[in-house]
Design a protein around this motif. Structure first.
Motif, short mmCIF file in Angstrom:
data_model
loop_
_atom_site.label_atom_id
_atom_site.label_comp_id
_atom_site.label_asym_id
_atom_site.label_seq_id
_atom_site.Cartn_x
_atom_site.Cartn_y
_atom_site.Cartn_z
N GLY A 126 41.50 35.43 48.26
CA GLY A 126 42.56 35.72 49.22
C GLY A 126 43.63 36.63 48.64
N GLU A 127 44.07 36.32 47.42
CA GLU A 127 45.10 37.14 46.78
C GLU A 127 44.57 38.53 46.44
OE1 GLU A 127 46.87 35.20 43.44
OE2 GLU A 127 47.37 33.39 44.57
N LEU A 128 43.34 38.57 45.99
CA LEU A 128 42.71 39.84 45.61
C LEU A 128 42.65 40.80 46.80
CD1 LEU A 128 39.32 40.05 43.69
CD2 LEU A 128 39.67 41.36 45.77
N VAL A 129 42.20 40.28 47.94
CA VAL A 129 42.05 41.13 49.14
C VAL A 129 43.39 41.71 49.57
CG1 VAL A 129 41.53 41.05 51.62
CG2 VAL A 129 39.93 40.06 49.98
N ARG A 130 44.43 40.87 49.54
CA ARG A 130 45.76 41.33 49.98
C ARG A 130 46.28 42.44 49.07
NH1 ARG A 130 46.53 35.86 51.04
NH2 ARG A 130 47.54 35.51 49.03
N LYS A 131 45.92 42.41 47.79
CA LYS A 131 46.50 43.35 46.82
C LYS A 131 45.62 44.55 46.53
CE LYS A 131 49.26 39.69 44.70
NZ LYS A 131 49.56 38.88 43.50
N LEU A 132 44.48 44.65 47.20
CA LEU A 132 43.61 45.81 46.97
C LEU A 132 44.28 47.12 47.40
CD1 LEU A 132 40.13 44.52 48.21
CD2 LEU A 132 40.72 45.13 45.86
N PRO A 133 44.06 48.19 46.64
CA PRO A 133 44.55 49.50 47.09
C PRO A 133 43.56 50.09 48.11
CG PRO A 133 43.43 49.75 45.00
CD PRO A 133 43.39 48.27 45.32
N GLY A 134 43.90 51.21 48.68
CA GLY A 134 42.94 51.92 49.54
C GLY A 134 42.83 51.31 50.93
N ASP A 135 42.04 51.97 51.78
CA ASP A 135 41.88 51.57 53.18
C ASP A 135 40.51 51.00 53.48
OD1 ASP A 135 44.44 52.56 53.76
OD2 ASP A 135 43.65 54.60 53.98
#
Length: 377
Positions: A83-92
């Motif tokens: 959950g945390e990883l997905v929120r903080k990913l760069p890009g679209d």
């Protein structure tokens, strides 16, 4: 398993299912989120055994491509980290590859994460609910029912069925009732259902309904509700919300609702709410948060006192019919009831200083609140 997905769609889905994921569970795999992709799109599932939330991200939404599937498959990833990883990913856009050992590579822009997953076969299967006991209701009406009853459930698990909201359905009218034995809220709404669909003793946990309201969010379309022996399912095209039901028989609340009052007042919902709110500033540090009303011709006298703090007195204009009377009650109960009422004017009927009094909007008959008075010396 290999696919690409628009990041914003993935973030929304993960935030929804994460509400059902608990770090405190006796079933380790339920600390994870199940991710499955097929020709129709991406499906995420989160569960804590009491509630389960499943969100579907279709391949296309409103002619916009969201999911690009190369190879179907499924996996369970650690919920909190994912959950945390997905929120903080760069890009679209997010690229996703999972191998046969459930090792997952997640790429977005210049970032790449490697996560070890679990076998999705071990994840509990969702129950199958027949459409025999199904009805439809607008999400706004359902959220309103939850908002106007959920606050009245009992807070302590030891109170059993009183920690839930009773659902009853007859002749296309859904009735929701909640009580903690000190106050009661009863609300009704029209639903779309075949005449043979009836509900008698369906008790939905108050905590589940609170999470359901959050899950519905801004959604304003219609939802389908399916009832099975020990489960309720609320679903739209894009999400499914499952909750277990509470065992037991809900008490007959009709016998505590008075037919009519001896003294009746009609007043502004907002003005009464604000006066009780102000009076509770003094009373709320007391054991029972008690305020006193004296109802007489043309007004309600609001009074509150606390030995170590002080006192407050105020008058609110009201139309009063019947004999003058005084009554004391818990201020928080009154505040929560008045806040839930969506009408400008209310009618309150009293039958005596120590019997439950009834609060209703003046412009509708599908809403009712009861409060049990408090005995004062």
């Amino acid at each position: 398993m290999k696919f690409r997905v628009i990041k914003s769609a993935l973030v929304d889905a993960v935030s929804q299912v994460s509400k059902a994921v608990s770090s405190k569970t006796t079933i380790p795999i339920l600390t994870g989120i199940k991710i499955a992709v097929d020709e129709d799109g991406l499906t995420l599932t989160g569960s804590n055994s009491d509630i389960t939330i499943q969100v579907h991200v279709p391949v296309k939404k409103e002619d916009l491509d969201q999911v690009f599937v190369e190879k179907i498959g499924s996996i369970v990833l650690p919920g909190r980290i994912f959950g945390e990883l997905v929120r903080k990913l760069p890009g679209d856009e997010v690229e996703w590859i999972t191998n046969d050992q459930f090792q997952t590579t997640i790429r977005s822009d210049m970032a790449e994460f490697q996560l070890n997953g679990l076998d999705p076969v071990e994840y509990p299967r969702l129950p199958y609910l027949s459409t025999d006991q199904m009805f439809s209701i607008s999400a706004d009406a359902l959220k309103s029912l939850i908002r106007q009853t959920g606050f009245a459930v009992a807070a302590k698990e030891a109170r059993g069925v009183l920690t839930g909201v009773l659902f009853q359905l007859e002749n296309g009218v859904l009735t929701c009732i909640a009580t903690d034995s000190h106050r009661l809220s009863k609300q009704q709404a029209q639903v779309e259902a075949s005449p043979e669909v009836t509900l008698k003793n369906v008790i939905v946990p108050g905590k589940s309904l609170s999470e359901l309201a959050k899950t519905l969010g801004d959604y304003s379309g219609y939802v389908d509700i399916l009832i099975a022996e020990n489960q309720i399912l609320v679903k739209t095209d894009e999400f499914s919300f499952y909750s277990r039901l509470l065992d037991g028989t809900y008490p007959d609340t009709n016998r505590v609702i008075p037919e009519r009052g001896e003294t009746e007042l009609v007043s502004s919902t907002k003005e009464l709410l604000q006066s009780v709110d102000r009076a509770s500033l003094i009373s709320r540090d007391g054991r029972d948060n008690v305020i006193k009303w004296t109802i007489k011709d043309g007004k309600v006298e609001v009074h509150s006192t606390a030995q170590d703090i002080g006192s407050v007195s105020e008058e609110v204009n009201a139309k009063v019919n019947g004999p003058e009377m005084s009554i004391s009650f818990n201020a928080r109960y009154m505040i929560e009831a008045l806040r839930s009422i969506e009408s400008d004017e209310i009618r309150i009927q009293f039958t005596g200083a120590m019997t439950p009094f009834m609060i209703q909007p003046t412009d509708r008959d599908d809403s009712l609140h009861l409060i049990v008075p408090v005995r004062t010396r």
